[in-house]
Enzyme design. Structure first.
Site, short mmCIF file in Angstrom:
data_model
loop_
_atom_site.label_atom_id
_atom_site.label_comp_id
_atom_site.label_asym_id
_atom_site.label_seq_id
_atom_site.Cartn_x
_atom_site.Cartn_y
_atom_site.Cartn_z
N GLU A 1 0.83 -1.20 0.00
CA GLU A 1 0.00 0.00 0.00
C GLU A 1 0.87 1.26 0.00
OE1 GLU A 1 -2.89 0.19 3.14
OE2 GLU A 1 -3.91 1.93 2.28
N PHE B 1 -10.15 -9.53 0.47
CA PHE B 1 -9.83 -10.79 -0.19
C PHE B 1 -10.74 -10.94 -1.42
CE2 PHE B 1 -8.24 -13.23 3.83
CZ PHE B 1 -7.07 -12.50 3.79
#
Length: 413
Positions: A314, A399
């Protein structure tokens, strides 16, 4: 022309507070929600701690019969929604019911009810399964119950995109109001997954921290010694409202949502592409949607899970999108305090953005001790920072490769 959408109400039940004010003060004070698991006997598990909601009484928001027929995740959602309605000054009958809707996401829904009733089935046989099992278990029921409570007859459904569920809910609600299908939307998420199967499943896939000897310091996003996320639970719900509708009734405005983008990785069940390429596209899309330049952004509430994979990925994604400005803006992960609330995470973190904007105060990433050479940005370590926040972005991923970025701008009349 798209209608403008503002935030007029907040509600939350979290591991660090059973309302917004307590949660916010805990985030600023560096309080951790991590502690030993109390909701089941975890003594045989490799992970024996979580960020549980504490001392929550559903009877403060529901009568005894309603509470008994609702999974804990739905109880949390009702509590957060009732809080948000009160904060927004919305009383029963005060809004056209057909122009008021509810979207409440959840990653797993009523999994505690599923586990309990499966035990009943295995022990006593199929005839003993509760007739309320299905409506307690299904992932859309929180939105349904909240709509009945608020008499909201506009758009009503649940979003299911793992840990991006409530961010999708807020983004969808934003679009619904923009395009005129509702004037007021209650949007957010709820989760109650501190259960035997959830903890066992996430632990066995290696996603959870195993710092059983120090639950309060286990969630440490962007720290070099992070070893996984800490399971959290709770709910966050916000009231979104069309600007002129809010003005007419004199509502307090926390901020204006100006940008939203959802993307997919098309890459891996649980992994992420290099430098979080999918999240990069979400951030770029939210900026474009809001007519914002990267330099307009002051604060990012990162997805920041405390996992070895996400945090450097990230960070690289933020650097790719924001360039040199990435080292100027403030970043933090409030999951360091709340743990990972899965489907409720995005909405609680969006609330943190709204309050950072209101108070000109960036909440910290607690438990940050050792810098990671792969995470080189300003993560607001351990103490809050006074800073004017005119534009904030909330990032969420889940996910399956779901990514959401939402841009919130300070309200100027």
């Amino acid at each position: 022309m798209r209608r403008r959408v503002v935030v007029t109400g907040l509600g939350a039940v979290t591991p660090v507070g059973n309302d917004v004010a307590t949660t916010w003060q805990s985030l600023l004070s560096g309080v951790s929600g991590g502690a030993d698991i109390t909701k089941f006997d975890a003594s045989k598990y490799s992970v024996r701690f979580a960020c549980e909601v504490k001392q929550f009484d559903p009877l403060s928001y529901m009568d005894r019969k309603e509470a008994k027929r609702a999974d804990v995740y739905a109880q949390y959602a009702v509590a957060a929604s009732v809080q948000a309605a009160a904060d927004a000054g919305i009383a029963p009958g005060g809004i056209d019911p057909e122009m008021m809707g509810v979207i409440i996401g959840s990653g797993i829904g009523g999994i505690r009810s599923f586990e309990d009733q499966h035990d009943v089935y295995r022990t006593l046989g199929p005839s003993k399964i509760s007739p309320f099992f299905i409506p307690m278990f299904i992932g859309d029921i929180a939105a349904g119950i909240v709509s009945m409570r608020l008499q909201a007859k506009g758009p009503n459904y649940a979003t299911v995109s793992a840990c991006a569920s409530s961010a999708h809910a807020i983004g969808d609600a934003f679009r619904i109001i923009q395009y005129g299908d509702a004037d007021v939307m209650f949007a957010g998420g709820s989760e109650a997954a501190v259960t035997p199967m959830s903890i066992g499943g996430f632990a066995n896939m290696g996603a959870l921290s195993t710092r059983n000897d120090s639950p309060a310091t286990a969630s440490r996003p962007f720290d070099k010694d992070r070893d996984g996320f800490v399971m959290g639970e709770g709910s966050g719900v916000v009231v979104l409202e069309e600007l002129e509708h809010a003005r007419r009734r004199g509502a307090r405005i926390y901020g204006e949502i100006v940008g939203y983008r959802a993307t997919g990785d098309a890459y891996h069940l649980t992994g992420q592409p290099e430098a979080h390429e999918g999240l990069q596209r979400a951030m770029r899309g939210a900026l474009k949607d809001g007519g914002l330049a990267p330099t307009d952004v002051d604060y990012i509430n990162a997805h920041g899970t405390s996992t070895p994979l996400n945090d450097p990925n990230e960070s690289k994604g933020i650097q790719a999108v924001f360039g040199d400005h990435a080292r100027v803006l403030s970043i933090s992960s409030t999951k360091s305090a709340t743990g990972h609330m899965l489907g409720a995470a995005g909405s609680v973190e969006f609330i943190a953005c709204a309050l950072a904007m209101r108070d000109s105060m960036v909440p910290p990433t607690i438990n940050y001790a050792t810098p990671d050479p792969e995470c080189v940005l300003d993560y607001t370590p351990n103490t809050p920072r006074a800073r004017a926040v005119n534009v904030a972005i909330s990032n969420s991923s889940g996910f399956g490769g779901h990514n959401v970025s939402i841009a919130l701008r300070r309200w100027h009349d």
